[in-house]
Design a protein around this motif. Structure first.
Motif, PDB file in Angstrom:
ATOM      1  N   SER A   1       0.795  -1.201   0.335  1.00 19.10           N
ATOM      2  CA  SER A   1      -0.107   0.016   0.192  1.00 19.10           C
ATOM      3  C   SER A   1       0.845   1.359   0.080  1.00 19.10           C
ATOM      4  CB  SER A   1      -0.935   0.046   1.201  1.00 19.10           C
ATOM      5  OG  SER A   1      -1.348   1.401   1.416  1.00 19.10           O
ATOM      6  N   GLU A   2       0.432   2.246  -0.728  1.00 19.49           N
ATOM      7  CA  GLU A   2       1.104   3.532  -0.962  1.00 19.49           C
ATOM      8  C   GLU A   2       1.041   3.915   0.518  1.00 19.49           C
ATOM      9  OE1 GLU A   2      -0.444   5.952  -3.952  1.00 19.49           O
ATOM     10  OE2 GLU A   2       0.252   4.536  -5.390  1.00 19.49           O
ATOM     11  N   GLU A   3       0.049   3.848   1.437  1.00 17.49           N
ATOM     12  CA  GLU A   3      -0.255   4.479   2.631  1.00 17.49           C
ATOM     13  C   GLU A   3       0.903   3.895   3.717  1.00 17.49           C
ATOM     14  OE1 GLU A   3      -3.170   3.565   0.791  1.00 17.49           O
ATOM     15  OE2 GLU A   3      -3.092   5.526   0.206  1.00 17.49           O
ATOM     16  N   VAL A   4       1.346   2.847   3.412  1.00 18.00           N
ATOM     17  CA  VAL A   4       2.392   2.268   4.417  1.00 18.00           C
ATOM     18  C   VAL A   4       3.459   3.264   4.753  1.00 18.00           C
ATOM     19  CG1 VAL A   4       4.163   0.397   4.625  1.00 18.00           C
ATOM     20  CG2 VAL A   4       1.787  -0.097   3.869  1.00 18.00           C
TER      21      VAL A   4
ATOM     22  N   PHE B   1      16.694  10.133 -10.643  1.00 17.04           N
ATOM     23  CA  PHE B   1      15.925   8.762 -10.316  1.00 17.04           C
ATOM     24  C   PHE B   1      14.547   8.798 -11.013  1.00 17.04           C
ATOM     25  CE2 PHE B   1      18.308  10.442  -6.477  1.00 17.04           C
ATOM     26  CZ  PHE B   1      18.869   9.156  -6.100  1.00 17.04           C
ATOM     27  N   GLY B   2      14.407   9.242 -12.181  1.00 17.89           N
ATOM     28  CA  GLY B   2      13.555   8.935 -13.266  1.00 17.89           C
ATOM     29  C   GLY B   2      12.460   9.801 -12.794  1.00 17.89           C
ATOM     30  N   TRP B   3      11.222   9.677 -13.307  1.00 18.54           N
ATOM     31  CA  TRP B   3       9.997  10.419 -13.267  1.00 18.54           C
ATOM     32  C   TRP B   3       9.528  10.068 -11.928  1.00 18.54           C
ATOM     33  CZ3 TRP B   3       9.157  13.844 -16.910  1.00 18.54           C
ATOM     34  CH2 TRP B   3       9.832  13.778 -17.966  1.00 18.54           C
ATOM     35  N   LEU B   4       9.357  11.093 -10.971  1.00 19.38           N
ATOM     36  CA  LEU B   4       8.669  11.257  -9.944  1.00 19.38           C
ATOM     37  C   LEU B   4       7.370  11.666  -9.652  1.00 19.38           C
ATOM     38  CD1 LEU B   4      11.802  11.631  -7.493  1.00 19.38           C
ATOM     39  CD2 LEU B   4      10.675   9.679  -7.958  1.00 19.38           C
ATOM     40  N   LEU B   5       6.479  11.127  -9.042  1.00 15.45           N
ATOM     41  CA  LEU B   5       5.216  11.847  -8.920  1.00 15.45           C
ATOM     42  C   LEU B   5       4.837  12.080  -7.426  1.00 15.45           C
ATOM     43  CD1 LEU B   5       2.741   9.321 -11.145  1.00 15.45           C
ATOM     44  CD2 LEU B   5       3.849  11.608 -11.590  1.00 15.45           C
ATOM     45  N   GLN B   6       5.578  11.390  -6.589  1.00 17.56           N
ATOM     46  CA  GLN B   6       5.447  11.792  -5.042  1.00 17.56           C
ATOM     47  C   GLN B   6       6.809  11.199  -4.518  1.00 17.56           C
ATOM     48  OE1 GLN B   6       2.034  10.081  -2.735  1.00 17.56           O
ATOM     49  NE2 GLN B   6       3.313   8.640  -2.228  1.00 17.56           N
ATOM     50  N   ALA B   7       7.332  11.956  -3.624  1.00 18.11           N
ATOM     51  CA  ALA B   7       8.448  11.575  -2.884  1.00 18.11           C
ATOM     52  C   ALA B   7       8.768  12.095  -1.488  1.00 18.11           C
ATOM     53  CB  ALA B   7       9.867  11.899  -3.406  1.00 18.11           C
ATOM     54  N   PRO B   8       9.454  11.632  -0.372  1.00 14.82           N
ATOM     55  CA  PRO B   8       9.500  11.994   0.882  1.00 14.82           C
ATOM     56  C   PRO B   8      10.579  13.244   0.863  1.00 14.82           C
ATOM     57  CG  PRO B   8      10.264   9.918   0.751  1.00 14.82           C
ATOM     58  CD  PRO B   8       9.674  10.013  -0.388  1.00 14.82           C
ATOM     59  N   MET B   9      10.490  14.155   1.467  1.00 14.81           N
ATOM     60  CA  MET B   9      11.383  15.088   1.581  1.00 14.81           C
ATOM     61  C   MET B   9      11.762  15.683   2.828  1.00 14.81           C
ATOM     62  SD  MET B   9      10.751  17.453  -1.869  1.00 14.81           S
ATOM     63  CE  MET B   9      10.257  16.494  -3.358  1.00 14.81           C
TER      64      MET B   9
ATOM     65  N   GLN C   1       0.466  11.654 -18.340  1.00 22.02           N
ATOM     66  CA  GLN C   1       0.815  10.629 -19.545  1.00 22.02           C
ATOM     67  C   GLN C   1       1.866   9.610 -19.331  1.00 22.02           C
ATOM     68  OE1 GLN C   1      -1.760  10.863 -21.528  1.00 22.02           O
ATOM     69  NE2 GLN C   1      -2.469  12.864 -20.389  1.00 22.02           N
ATOM     70  N   ILE C   2       2.468   9.819 -18.055  1.00 19.10           N
ATOM     71  CA  ILE C   2       3.769   9.226 -17.866  1.00 19.10           C
ATOM     72  C   ILE C   2       3.627   8.190 -16.587  1.00 19.10           C
ATOM     73  CG2 ILE C   2       6.460   9.530 -17.040  1.00 19.10           C
ATOM     74  CD1 ILE C   2       6.148  12.132 -18.361  1.00 19.10           C
ATOM     75  N   GLU C   3       4.299   7.030 -16.801  1.00 22.32           N
ATOM     76  CA  GLU C   3       4.109   6.049 -15.630  1.00 22.32           C
ATOM     77  C   GLU C   3       5.094   6.383 -14.711  1.00 22.32           C
ATOM     78  OE1 GLU C   3       4.135   1.202 -14.944  1.00 22.32           O
ATOM     79  OE2 GLU C   3       3.384   2.266 -16.894  1.00 22.32           O
ATOM     80  N   GLY C   4       5.058   7.308 -13.826  1.00 18.12           N
ATOM     81  CA  GLY C   4       5.947   7.664 -12.928  1.00 18.12           C
ATOM     82  C   GLY C   4       5.948   6.896 -11.606  1.00 18.12           C
ATOM     83  N   THR C   5       6.675   7.321 -10.578  1.00 19.15           N
ATOM     84  CA  THR C   5       7.079   6.486  -9.481  1.00 19.15           C
ATOM     85  C   THR C   5       6.517   7.346  -8.212  1.00 19.15           C
ATOM     86  OG1 THR C   5       9.023   5.551 -10.160  1.00 19.15           O
ATOM     87  CG2 THR C   5       8.711   5.595  -7.933  1.00 19.15           C
TER      88      THR C   5
ATOM     89  N   THR D   1       3.958  15.401  -3.013  1.00 22.48           N
ATOM     90  CA  THR D   1       3.385  15.010  -4.406  1.00 22.48           C
ATOM     91  C   THR D   1       3.525  16.193  -5.305  1.00 22.48           C
ATOM     92  OG1 THR D   1       1.242  15.912  -4.194  1.00 22.48           O
ATOM     93  CG2 THR D   1       1.302  13.776  -3.301  1.00 22.48           C
ATOM     94  N   VAL D   2       3.406  15.846  -6.700  1.00 22.61           N
ATOM     95  CA  VAL D   2       3.533  16.845  -7.834  1.00 22.61           C
ATOM     96  C   VAL D   2       2.752  17.627  -7.576  1.00 22.61           C
ATOM     97  CG1 VAL D   2       2.262  15.406  -9.500  1.00 22.61           C
ATOM     98  CG2 VAL D   2       4.044  16.977 -10.334  1.00 22.61           C
TER      99      VAL D   2
END
Length: 335
Positions: free
Chosen positions: A146-149, A229-237, A293-297, A268-269
């Protein structure tokens, strides 16, 4: 003149995090030894370190290289604490992963052995790990799906998965994962007080002249570009100053144990683009439509509960991270 709190060593002092730790240590009243890699072909400009407030009296610079772990001994001698921040950053895979990993582990263990040889003065070692040692895994068999983990300090990246999947930055992730495990194991086996700090994507202003990879990755998320690190849609900062202060907090804490995640915001983006648009309306942001349109991470969050429960307080939010980074990029000619 005020007496120093003691002498400490920071490896990798010319890097993003290392230079910021040095700045804070000098401000806090420490004397600092730092190591830089010598380059026979080119004299390095380290004036950004020597010009820091307090540096002329309380900063000493040593040449050292992870390929020669013994080269760190002089910098460690007489120190009460050691911050091991230096690490190879080879996202382009210019060297085989096993070569980078071996050099990283051997260098770290060589530094720990030097600390052991100076155990009459060295009271603690803080190793700078990375969220890449936590985030990457094959979900089968553990509740990673889960993304919520929210990932705590029990979670480790799966090295076999990294080597098989070859996700963006996989070689760096392997080296950071195996090195963090090695330093913790060395500390336990040899009675050396070793703790690790695990920062997520570090954002904010930078002292070093080179654009840090984590700032590039974070702003790539903001501007809809592909980063290291590629296309990111969400990341901890986390803000760089919070990371630097967390290192010093762990040095001064009476009894820290093991590893500590260091993350303040799951970004998030959409959220980062809103911050950029509101503070910098001249920036043209079209990434949200593009990224559909992009399959990001989407990277999961890391829990900093252990660090907070120990008494650490995060001081910065996303707006300050983004504003500091963009201002600095503009000043240094990256935007």
């Amino acid at each position: 003149m005020e007496e120093s709190k003691g002498r400490v060593c920071v490896t990798g002092g010319t890097g993003f995090i290392g230079s910021w730790i040095i700045k804070n240590l000098l401000q806090d009243g420490y004397s600092v030894n730092t190591t830089v890699r010598s380059n026979p072909e080119q004299k390095r400009d380290i004036s950004f370190l020597t010009n820091l407030p307090g540096a002329s009296q309380n900063l000493q610079i040593f040449n050292a290289d992870l390929s020669n772990p013994g080269s760190f001994s002089a910098a460690i001698e007489g120190c009460i604490g050691v911050f091991h921040v230096a690490t190879p950053m080879d996202f382009e895979l210019q060297e085989p992963e096993e070569v980078v990993t071996k050099r990283t582990i051997d260098g770290a263990l060589g530094i720990l052995k030097a600390c052991l040889n100076n155990s009459n003065t060295v009271k603690r070692v803080i190793y700078t790990s990375s969220s890449s040692a936590v985030l990457y895994h094959n979900s089968s068999g553990k509740d990673y799906d889960s993304e919520e983990v929210v990932l705590n300090e029990d979670f480790w990246s799966d090295v076999n998965y990294l080597r098989a999947s070859k996700v963006d930055g996989w070689s760096y992730s392997v080296s950071k994962t195996l090195t963090e495990k090695a330093v913790l194991e060395f500390g336990e086996q040899n009675g050396l007080d070793v703790v690790t700090l695990v920062p997520t994507f570090v954002l904010g202003p930078f002292i070093c002249p080179k654009l840090p990879s984590s700032v590039l990755a974070s702003l790539s998320l903001a501007f809809g570009d592909e980063g290291p690190f590629g296309w990111l849609l969400q990341a901890p900062m986390v803000h760089v100053d919070d990371v630097a202060r967390a290192h010093i907090f762990l040095l001064e804490h009476p009894n820290p144990k093991g590893r500590y995640n260091c993350s303040s915001s799951l970004v998030t983006v959409e959220t980062i683009s809103q911050v950029v648009s509101s503070k910098y309306p001249e920036c043209q942001l079209s990434m949200i439509d593009k990224l559909k349109q992009i399959e990001g991470t989407k990277l999961q969050d890391l829990s900093s509960k252990k660090l907070i429960d120990a008494g650490f307080v995060f001081e910065y939010g996303l707006e300050e991270m983004v504003d500091g980074a963009i201002r600095c990029c503009k000043e240094k000619g990256y935007m």
